[in-house]
Design a protein around this motif. Sequence first.
Motif, PDB file in Angstrom:
ATOM      1  N   LEU A   1     -21.132  26.602  34.135  1.00  0.00           N
ATOM      2  CA  LEU A   1     -20.572  27.469  33.096  1.00  0.00           C
ATOM      3  C   LEU A   1     -21.237  27.197  31.747  1.00  0.00           C
ATOM      4  O   LEU A   1     -21.576  28.128  31.007  1.00  0.00           O
ATOM      5  N   ALA A   2     -21.473  25.927  31.443  1.00  0.00           N
ATOM      6  CA  ALA A   2     -22.135  25.572  30.183  1.00  0.00           C
ATOM      7  C   ALA A   2     -23.564  26.105  30.148  1.00  0.00           C
ATOM      8  O   ALA A   2     -24.007  26.652  29.130  1.00  0.00           O
TER       9      ALA A   2
ATOM     10  N   HIS B   1     -24.858  29.057  27.643  1.00  0.00           N
ATOM     11  CA  HIS B   1     -25.979  28.902  26.711  1.00  0.00           C
ATOM     12  C   HIS B   1     -26.913  30.109  26.801  1.00  0.00           C
ATOM     13  O   HIS B   1     -27.327  30.665  25.772  1.00  0.00           O
ATOM     14  N   VAL B   2     -27.212  30.537  28.005  1.00  0.00           N
ATOM     15  CA  VAL B   2     -28.082  31.697  28.199  1.00  0.00           C
ATOM     16  C   VAL B   2     -27.414  32.950  27.625  1.00  0.00           C
ATOM     17  O   VAL B   2     -28.041  33.736  26.901  1.00  0.00           O
TER      18      VAL B   2
ATOM     19  N   MET C   1     -25.041  33.186  25.320  1.00  0.00           N
ATOM     20  CA  MET C   1     -24.947  33.134  23.861  1.00  0.00           C
ATOM     21  C   MET C   1     -26.286  33.443  23.219  1.00  0.00           C
ATOM     22  O   MET C   1     -26.353  34.173  22.226  1.00  0.00           O
ATOM     23  N   ARG C   2     -27.361  32.923  23.767  1.00  0.00           N
ATOM     24  CA  ARG C   2     -28.688  33.182  23.202  1.00  0.00           C
ATOM     25  C   ARG C   2     -29.010  34.676  23.276  1.00  0.00           C
ATOM     26  O   ARG C   2     -29.476  35.274  22.314  1.00  0.00           O
ATOM     27  N   ARG C   3     -28.730  35.295  24.417  1.00  0.00           N
ATOM     28  CA  ARG C   3     -29.024  36.722  24.567  1.00  0.00           C
ATOM     29  C   ARG C   3     -28.129  37.580  23.671  1.00  0.00           C
ATOM     30  O   ARG C   3     -28.588  38.576  23.097  1.00  0.00           O
ATOM     31  N   LEU C   4     -26.851  37.220  23.573  1.00  0.00           N
ATOM     32  CA  LEU C   4     -25.955  37.967  22.693  1.00  0.00           C
ATOM     33  C   LEU C   4     -26.362  37.799  21.235  1.00  0.00           C
ATOM     34  O   LEU C   4     -26.345  38.762  20.460  1.00  0.00           O
ATOM     35  N   ARG C   5     -26.724  36.580  20.853  1.00  0.00           N
ATOM     36  CA  ARG C   5     -27.184  36.328  19.484  1.00  0.00           C
ATOM     37  C   ARG C   5     -28.408  37.185  19.180  1.00  0.00           C
ATOM     38  O   ARG C   5     -28.502  37.795  18.118  1.00  0.00           O
ATOM     39  N   ASP C   6     -29.336  37.248  20.116  1.00  0.00           N
ATOM     40  CA  ASP C   6     -30.530  38.078  19.931  1.00  0.00           C
ATOM     41  C   ASP C   6     -30.160  39.553  19.754  1.00  0.00           C
ATOM     42  O   ASP C   6     -30.730  40.246  18.915  1.00  0.00           O
ATOM     43  N   ALA C   7     -29.204  40.036  20.551  1.00  0.00           N
ATOM     44  CA  ALA C   7     -28.772  41.436  20.442  1.00  0.00           C
ATOM     45  C   ALA C   7     -28.139  41.701  19.087  1.00  0.00           C
ATOM     46  O   ALA C   7     -28.401  42.726  18.455  1.00  0.00           O
ATOM     47  N   HIS C   8     -27.291  40.769  18.635  1.00  0.00           N
ATOM     48  CA  HIS C   8     -26.637  40.949  17.334  1.00  0.00           C
ATOM     49  C   HIS C   8     -27.635  40.864  16.193  1.00  0.00           C
ATOM     50  O   HIS C   8     -27.623  41.701  15.282  1.00  0.00           O
ATOM     51  N   THR C   9     -28.507  39.860  16.218  1.00  0.00           N
ATOM     52  CA  THR C   9     -29.449  39.685  15.115  1.00  0.00           C
ATOM     53  C   THR C   9     -30.467  40.818  15.063  1.00  0.00           C
ATOM     54  O   THR C   9     -30.966  41.141  13.982  1.00  0.00           O
TER      55      THR C   9
END
Length: 190
Positions: free
Chosen positions: A29-30, A34-35, A37-45
């Motif tokens: 799960l961790a 991590h994967v 969160m990184r992809r969501l962060r990229d989509a948001h940014t």
Amino acid sequence: MPGTQPPFPPTPGVGSILSSRQSSPALLLALLGHVAMRRLRDAHTAHGLTPRQFHLLGVLHENGPTGQSELGTMMGTDPSTLVTMLNPLEAERLVSRERDEHDRRRHLVTLTADGEAKLISAAQAQREVEDELFAGLDDEQREQLLGLLTTLQDGLAGAYGTPCSAVAARDHGHPFEAGCLPTSDDRSSI
């Protein structure tokens, strides 16, 4: 001969540490988190928002004009951190802050039309990332996963008899820093 022997002999009764990924739901799960969160962060940014700003705009979208203090409580964010989140959003005219006409001590934070448009485009990008992340699951499996994750989240939130966001705000300043997820009520806004 170098490289033929493992540096540490196997411990009796303990499997390979590397194979624990297959038997440790928390580790898996961790790693997946991590994967994700990184992809969501990229989509948001890509849409000019941090994940926390996206969440803030989502909370305003769901709740309408909200007192600044109440907004901080809903997000599990201390007041000084909230101000640093609101300032750039206000400068970009994504939110507005005005005194409450009924209580001059209170500031109301409102999502603007520009903020709504940015939120909608970022939310679409988030849905596309989620579709990529969960492409291997059918609709029924996605619902099961959501149910299991919600159960885990609620268990974490109730572990101390306090909502996870309140524990995080007290101890860490932000729920994600304490390993907490937004509450079930906030799920639609992130």
